[in-house]
Design an enzyme around this catalytic site. Structure first.
Site, PDB file in Angstrom:
ATOM      1  N   CYS A 154      44.245  46.527  34.151  1.00  0.00           N
ATOM      2  CA  CYS A 154      44.062  46.290  35.587  1.00  0.00           C
ATOM      3  C   CYS A 154      43.776  47.578  36.365  1.00  0.00           C
ATOM      4  CB  CYS A 154      45.247  45.551  36.174  1.00  0.00           C
ATOM      5  SG  CYS A 154      46.859  46.314  35.908  1.00  0.00           S
ATOM      6  N   ASP A 200      42.016  41.802  43.676  1.00  0.00           N
ATOM      7  CA  ASP A 200      42.958  41.658  42.567  1.00  0.00           C
ATOM      8  C   ASP A 200      42.196  41.496  41.250  1.00  0.00           C
ATOM      9  OD1 ASP A 200      45.009  41.077  40.847  1.00  0.00           O
ATOM     10  OD2 ASP A 200      45.784  39.374  41.979  1.00  0.00           O
ATOM     11  N   HIS A 205      43.450  40.694  38.376  1.00  0.00           N
ATOM     12  CA  HIS A 205      44.210  39.888  37.423  1.00  0.00           C
ATOM     13  C   HIS A 205      43.671  38.472  37.282  1.00  0.00           C
ATOM     14  CE1 HIS A 205      46.945  43.146  38.715  1.00  0.00           C
ATOM     15  NE2 HIS A 205      47.291  43.139  37.440  1.00  0.00           N
TER      16      HIS A 205
END
Length: 411
Positions: free
Chosen positions: A77, A295, A297
């Site tokens: 990430c 984000d 993820h």
């Protein structure tokens, strides 16, 4: 069916608590130096957010180093956030801050070339493969979690191999930005070695029988229409300035919150790397007391390279996510892009006015000259020997361990 789901995965409201709409507020919304009204300028605001390149976990790409992982889910990430902050710098450099992405296509050639730099393949200069393998030199095994300081060092090294963008990446030390050192690095001449640019900007040696101009004339659907070796270079290389900081011990010190907001207001803002322990986000702005972020993820299938790359999965079409500033982990890295020397001088003036003069505790120091007690500053140069990094593959036993080295700011 899987391909169809992957294509639209970023538009599916799986976790509704994270995908709430923008707040109905009169407070200004700041995104990478641009100010918006959430009530009257929502369309323009969302267009800006959707235009940012969004890099997420991917799966089913060629194994890193030939024998390593074929997915970065669970560990990549911060690397993906590093790709996003670098991509923002490249977009500003090649297309300008005002450029906007259109879902129906028709993007400029430079956009596609930037995107190819980040495809999940070993010969893309800023791919997950190159970043993970370059991280070995920073003490990180392939498959190990990174912090913001480490990924900044990786970006600095990889940028040395990208002659097309000729980006100077400066990573500050000890919370100190040295103007003299930055100008020395940005005025450094671009590489004059006999290298052939690949579509992503990565380099390979020319053959002995062809000149750089002849090599650049070869047919390639994603190569620049003019030869970069035949162009005159300006006296200033575009700058990506990264400032790793630790704004507290276990939690962010509230005295730094306003200064952090001021960074997002600057026209040179390129975002912030940070997040929570083992959860990295790319922060692009704020509204009120909340940070706006992209984000990484979300796990999507790797995209095959080619002239017809579907780019929709590289743009987040959701409403931007937000989190309380007070929930931010104190370890961050600020990013700024300065295309010209005047741009950098303007940034220096803003820092002095908005961060140094108005704050009792400074986020970082901005000094004119190289500190005499520091080792001499030597601008980074491209190493002569390149390696595939395959020999660096190690076990992932240290997965999710992260020990970043920062100087603790006064609290």
């Amino acid at each position: 069916m899987e391909a169809v789901l992957a294509k639209y995965e970023n538009q599916i409201n799986v976790f509704s608590e994270f995908l709430e709409d923008l707040p109905d507020t009169d407070e200004p919304v700041w995104v990478l130096g641009e100010c918006y009204n959430a009530k009257t300028g929502k369309t323009e605001l969302l267009s800006d957010v959707h235009s940012r390149l969004w890099f997420t976990y991917r799966k089913k790409f060629s194994p890193i180093g030939g024998t390593g992982p074929s997915s970065d889910a669970g560990w990549g990430c911060m690397l993906r956030c590093g790709q996003m902050i670098l991509a923002q710098a490249l977009v500003c450099s090649q297309l300008g801050r005002a450029w906007r992405w259109r879902a129906q296509g028709g993007q400029p050639e430079k956009y596609h070339r930037i995107l190819h730099c980040f495809l999940d393949r070993k010969d893309s200069c800023y791919s997950i493969h190159q970043m993970a393998q370059m991280g070995v030199g920073e003490g990180k095994s392939v498959g190990e979690w990174y912090g913001p300081n480490t990924v900044a060092q990786v970006l600095k090294k990889l940028a040395l191999f990208d002659d097309w963008n000729s980006l100077a990446v400066y990573v500050s030390m000890d919370n100190t930005v040295v103007i003299e050192d930055i100008k020395k690095q940005c005025r450094q001449a671009s590489s004059a070695s006999r290298l052939r640019p690949r579509p992503c900007g990565w380099q390979e040696p020319f053959t002995s029988r062809e000149t750089p101009e002849q090599a650049c004339s070869h047919t390639d659907g994603h190569r620049a229409t003019t030869c970069p070796h035949s162009q005159s270079h300006s006296d200033w290389r575009p700058l990506l300035l990264v400032i790793p900081l630790r704004m507290g011990i276990n939690h962010i010190n509230p005295v730094y919150i306003q200064a952090l907001k001021e960074c997002f207001k600057m026209p040179q803002s390129c975002g912030v790397l940070g997040g929570k322990p083992n959860l990295a986000y790319y922060f692009i702005g704020f509204v009120g007391e909340e940070l706006i972020y992209l984000d990484p993820h979300t796990t999507q299938s790797a995209v095959e390279a080619g002239s017809g790359v579907d780019d929709q999965s590289y743009h987040c079409l959701r409403s931007p996510r937000r989190m309380k500033i007070t929930n931010l982990d104190p370890s961050v890295a600020l990013g700024f892009f300065c295309k010209s020397e005047d741009d950098f001088d303007s940034w220096c003036n803003l820092v002095q006015q908005e961060i140094q003069m108005k704050r009792n505790l400074r986020m970082f120091e901005l000094v004119e000259n190289h500190p005499p007690h520091w080792p001499p500053f030597v601008p980074p140069t491209k190493p002569e020997v390149q390696t595939t990094g395959a020999e660096f593959i190690e076990s992932t036993d240290k997965l999710f361990e992260s020990e970043e080295e920062f100087e603790i700011l006064n609290v």
